[in-house]
Write a protein that holds these residues in place. Structure first.
Motif, short mmCIF file in Angstrom:
data_model
loop_
_atom_site.label_atom_id
_atom_site.label_comp_id
_atom_site.label_asym_id
_atom_site.label_seq_id
_atom_site.Cartn_x
_atom_site.Cartn_y
_atom_site.Cartn_z
N CYS A 242 6.33 -9.07 10.03
CA CYS A 242 6.76 -9.45 8.68
C CYS A 242 8.28 -9.32 8.60
N PRO A 243 8.98 -10.39 8.22
CA PRO A 243 10.44 -10.28 8.13
C PRO A 243 10.91 -9.26 7.11
N LEU A 244 10.05 -8.90 6.18
CA LEU A 244 10.44 -7.87 5.19
C LEU A 244 10.14 -6.46 5.69
N PHE B 261 4.03 -4.43 -1.58
CA PHE B 261 3.63 -5.24 -0.44
C PHE B 261 2.87 -6.49 -0.93
N SER C 103 5.13 -8.94 -2.64
CA SER C 103 5.97 -9.69 -1.69
C SER C 103 5.15 -10.80 -1.03
N CYS C 104 3.92 -10.50 -0.67
CA CYS C 104 3.06 -11.52 -0.03
C CYS C 104 2.80 -12.66 -1.01
N CYS D 292 5.66 -14.94 -0.98
CA CYS D 292 6.08 -15.42 0.36
C CYS D 292 5.58 -16.86 0.55
N PRO E 31 4.94 -16.30 7.78
CA PRO E 31 4.98 -16.38 9.24
C PRO E 31 3.94 -15.49 9.92
N ILE F 211 -3.71 -12.87 6.01
CA ILE F 211 -3.10 -11.57 5.73
C ILE F 211 -2.74 -11.36 4.25
N PRO F 212 -2.08 -12.30 3.58
CA PRO F 212 -1.75 -12.05 2.17
C PRO F 212 -2.99 -11.82 1.31
S1 SF4 Z 1 2.83 -13.00 3.75
FE1 SF4 Z 1 3.38 -10.89 3.36
S2 SF4 Z 1 3.15 -9.82 5.33
FE2 SF4 Z 1 3.19 -12.03 5.74
S3 SF4 Z 1 5.34 -12.42 6.22
FE3 SF4 Z 1 5.06 -12.85 4.04
S4 SF4 Z 1 5.58 -10.87 3.01
FE4 SF4 Z 1 5.30 -10.44 5.18
#
Ligand code: SF4
Ligand code: SF4
Length: 349
Positions: free
Chosen positions: A280-282, A315, A318-319, A322, A326, A337-338
């Motif tokens: 995860c880039p974050l 978390f 952020s997902c 996003c 990636p 994953i998200p």
């Molecule tokens: S979806 Fe969530 S875990 Fe995947 S890269 Fe984006 S912020 Fe990171």
């Protein structure tokens, strides 16, 4: 007991080693269910394992393993120091700190450790650990001075293990894996860099979680084909020593699907093998959060929930925002994953 060679060290180690976490006493906030035997009881348990052929004992500094170093030292003196191999470790990235920790460990043990690991090396502290005058340089100096026998890096991260495998200063690598969380070991098995290194495996029972679904014979038999030298099992009673060491378990082949199907009889598992290919880039540690979900359902309610709550709201948010995601493109198991992170957030509320 069967024996394997420990990389290029020349040491011969028992296929199953004794992890000393369950024999510790003291206020160490890692797991709530240590066996915490008295000193004479702990010495008897380690002796029982020795009589079954175990010659590898792994411990760590008091902040992580309470009085286990001291108990192990008493056992070593009773059984004869030359009969066992002692691996010890400290969480120190700076060279001076590591130097002090090794001397303190030798004092607690009453003897010199055979292998000393820089412990819990991760993506944040690895540069300091591997740098000039870092912990690894200190371990090399201590090896040259004869204070320790061999140097080691202990890590739960594949990227760090691979860096250690490429570094000529490292003799032994300790990492984690079991029939569910098999991703790191499968990558190690494919990577030639690891072939000259000693490899110690921990978390074979996944901190005891997998014993709720699998027998020791399955958890141990299912990993025997991996290229480790010694698999550590946390032992806190003579019965646990019997279960791990008395039998020479035959190798078993469990596919990942076999394992998750067994788990699915109890709960819907997240089918992550902790290969750590998703980045995860974050900086969110996806594999750790997905693991805690499985651990939660495998009985580590308090511990896993506490870890999951640490940053799950941030978390998941952020997902949600996003766009590229990636991590999903990098996941060989095509995990969404998200959505899994959002589901875990809901579960912890
Ligand atoms: S979806 Fe969530 S875990 Fe995947 S890269 Fe984006 S912020 Fe990171
Ligand atoms: S989410 Fe996928 S890529 Fe990431 S550790 Fe799990 S299995 Fe590997």
């Amino acid at each position: 007991m069967r024996y394997r060679t420990l990389g290029s060290t020349g040491l011969t180690v028992s296929e199953i080693g004794f992890g000393t976490i369950p024999i510790l006493s003291g206020n160490v906030p890692v797991l709530p269910d240590y066996c915490s035997p008295t000193l004479p009881e702990a010495v008897d348990i380690m002796t029982a394992a020795y009589r079954m052929g175990c010659n590898f004992y792994d411990t760590a500094i008091p902040e992580e393993y309470g009085d286990a170093e001291y108990k192990l030292g008493v056992f070593a003196e009773r059984i004869g120091r030359e009969h066992i191999i002692i691996a010890d470790k400290a969480r120190a990235a700076d060279g001076n700190d590591m130097f002090r920790e090794v001397l303190r460990s030798a004092e607690n043990l009453g003897t010199q450790p055979d292998i000393y690991f820089a412990h819990q090396v991760d993506e944040k502290n690895q540069d300091e650990t591997f740098s000039r005058y870092g912990a690894l340089d200190a371990l090399c100096d201590l090896k040259k001075a004869g204070v320790i026998g061999y140097t080691g890096i202990a890590t739960h991260y594949y990227s760090v293990a691979k860096r250690a495998a490429a570094d000529s200063r490292v003799d032994v690598i300790q990492t984690s894996g079991n029939i569910l969380e098999r991703g790191i070991m499968e990558r190690i098995a494919e990577e030639p860099l690891f072939r000259s290194k000693g490899l110690i495996l921990n978390k074979v029972y996944a901190a005891g979680c997998l014993l709720n679904v699998f027998q020791p014979s399955e958890l141990i038999g299912g990993i025997l084909h991996w290229p480790f030298s010694c698999a550590l099992i946390g032992i806190g009673t003579e019965e646990q020593a019997d279960a791990a060491m008395q039998e020479e378990y035959p190798p078993l082949q469990f596919s990942f699907e076999d394992v998750t199907a067994r788990l699915a009889e109890r709960f819907p598992p997240i089918e992550c093998d902790r290969c750590q290919r998703c980045v995860c880039p974050l900086g969110y540690e996806i594999h750790i959060v997905l693991r805690q979900y499985n651990y939660f359902h495998l009985g580590k309610h308090y511990w896993a929930r506490k870890k999951l709550r640490m940053n799950i709201d941030e978390f998941a948010e952020s997902c949600r925002r996003c766009i590229d995601r990636p991590c999903m493109k990098q996941c060989p198991r095509k995990l969404r994953i998200p959505e899994l992170i959002a589901m875990i957030r809901e579960m912890t509320e």
